[in-house]
Design a protein around this motif. Structure first.
Motif, mmCIF file in Angstrom:
data_model
loop_
_atom_site.group_PDB
_atom_site.id
_atom_site.type_symbol
_atom_site.label_atom_id
_atom_site.label_comp_id
_atom_site.label_asym_id
_atom_site.label_seq_id
_atom_site.Cartn_x
_atom_site.Cartn_y
_atom_site.Cartn_z
ATOM 1 N N LEU A 64 0.827 -1.213 0.000
ATOM 2 C CA LEU A 64 0.000 0.000 0.000
ATOM 3 C C LEU A 64 0.863 1.266 0.000
ATOM 4 O O LEU A 64 0.560 2.224 -0.717
ATOM 5 C CB LEU A 64 -0.931 -0.004 1.207
ATOM 6 C CG LEU A 64 -2.022 -1.072 1.187
ATOM 7 C CD1 LEU A 64 -2.826 -1.037 2.481
ATOM 8 C CD2 LEU A 64 -2.925 -0.916 -0.016
ATOM 9 N N ALA A 65 1.931 1.278 0.790
ATOM 10 C CA ALA A 65 2.821 2.445 0.819
ATOM 11 C C ALA A 65 3.488 2.647 -0.539
ATOM 12 O O ALA A 65 3.617 3.781 -1.015
ATOM 13 C CB ALA A 65 3.878 2.275 1.908
ATOM 14 N N HIS A 66 3.893 1.565 -1.174
ATOM 15 C CA HIS A 66 4.518 1.653 -2.488
ATOM 16 C C HIS A 66 3.547 2.250 -3.508
ATOM 17 O O HIS A 66 3.907 3.130 -4.296
ATOM 18 C CB HIS A 66 4.956 0.255 -2.924
ATOM 19 C CG HIS A 66 5.670 0.220 -4.220
ATOM 20 N ND1 HIS A 66 5.028 0.040 -5.417
ATOM 21 C CD2 HIS A 66 6.973 0.339 -4.521
ATOM 22 C CE1 HIS A 66 5.903 0.047 -6.391
ATOM 23 N NE2 HIS A 66 7.103 0.230 -5.876
ATOM 24 N N GLY A 67 2.304 1.790 -3.492
ATOM 25 C CA GLY A 67 1.297 2.313 -4.411
ATOM 26 C C GLY A 67 0.986 3.774 -4.148
ATOM 27 O O GLY A 67 0.860 4.569 -5.077
ATOM 28 N N VAL B 238 1.574 6.932 -6.781
ATOM 29 C CA VAL B 238 0.516 7.857 -7.193
ATOM 30 C C VAL B 238 0.917 9.300 -6.887
ATOM 31 O O VAL B 238 0.739 10.197 -7.722
ATOM 32 C CB VAL B 238 -0.822 7.493 -6.518
ATOM 33 C CG1 VAL B 238 -1.862 8.582 -6.713
ATOM 34 C CG2 VAL B 238 -1.332 6.163 -7.057
ATOM 35 N N VAL B 239 1.467 9.537 -5.707
ATOM 36 C CA VAL B 239 1.901 10.891 -5.340
ATOM 37 C C VAL B 239 2.975 11.378 -6.305
ATOM 38 O O VAL B 239 2.954 12.532 -6.756
ATOM 39 C CB VAL B 239 2.402 10.925 -3.882
ATOM 40 C CG1 VAL B 239 3.132 12.219 -3.574
ATOM 41 C CG2 VAL B 239 1.249 10.727 -2.922
ATOM 42 N N THR B 240 3.917 10.513 -6.648
ATOM 43 C CA THR B 240 4.974 10.886 -7.589
ATOM 44 C C THR B 240 4.394 11.262 -8.946
ATOM 45 O O THR B 240 4.781 12.287 -9.529
ATOM 46 C CB THR B 240 5.979 9.732 -7.748
ATOM 47 O OG1 THR B 240 6.552 9.440 -6.475
ATOM 48 C CG2 THR B 240 7.074 10.083 -8.739
ATOM 49 N N LEU B 241 3.468 10.460 -9.451
ATOM 50 C CA LEU B 241 2.866 10.761 -10.753
ATOM 51 C C LEU B 241 2.084 12.071 -10.729
ATOM 52 O O LEU B 241 2.157 12.857 -11.684
ATOM 53 C CB LEU B 241 1.967 9.611 -11.194
ATOM 54 C CG LEU B 241 2.691 8.324 -11.571
ATOM 55 C CD1 LEU B 241 1.679 7.222 -11.870
ATOM 56 C CD2 LEU B 241 3.599 8.555 -12.762
ATOM 57 N N VAL B 242 1.370 12.330 -9.656
ATOM 58 C CA VAL B 242 0.612 13.580 -9.541
ATOM 59 C C VAL B 242 1.566 14.771 -9.500
ATOM 60 O O VAL B 242 1.333 15.786 -10.170
ATOM 61 C CB VAL B 242 -0.316 13.551 -8.313
ATOM 62 C CG1 VAL B 242 -0.888 14.930 -8.016
ATOM 63 C CG2 VAL B 242 -1.437 12.542 -8.518
#
Length: 61
Positions: free
Chosen positions: A38-41, A45-49
């Motif tokens: 979950l932390a990896h996902g 997502v935060v990186t992509l945003v």
């Protein structure tokens, strides 16, 4: 990673006591803790945003 992990994680619950043979034959994904996945996902997502916002020039002066 998530797509590879979900089926293996679900098999873990059904395998239980029926599993015979060495644990070494189990895929490595079976041993990933849920919190790590979950932390990896979430970080992905935060990186992509943040990359998208940066590319669009959001917050720039």
């Amino acid at each position: 990673m998530l797509a590879r992990w979900i089926p293996v994680h679900r098999d873990r619950a059904t395998a239980g006591a029926a599993a015979q043979g060495p644990e070494a034959t189990a895929p490595a994904e079976r041993h990933f803790p849920v919190a790590v996945v979950l932390a990896h996902g979430l970080l992905a997502v935060v990186t992509l945003v943040l990359v998208l916002l940066s590319a669009l020039g959001a917050g720039g002066s």
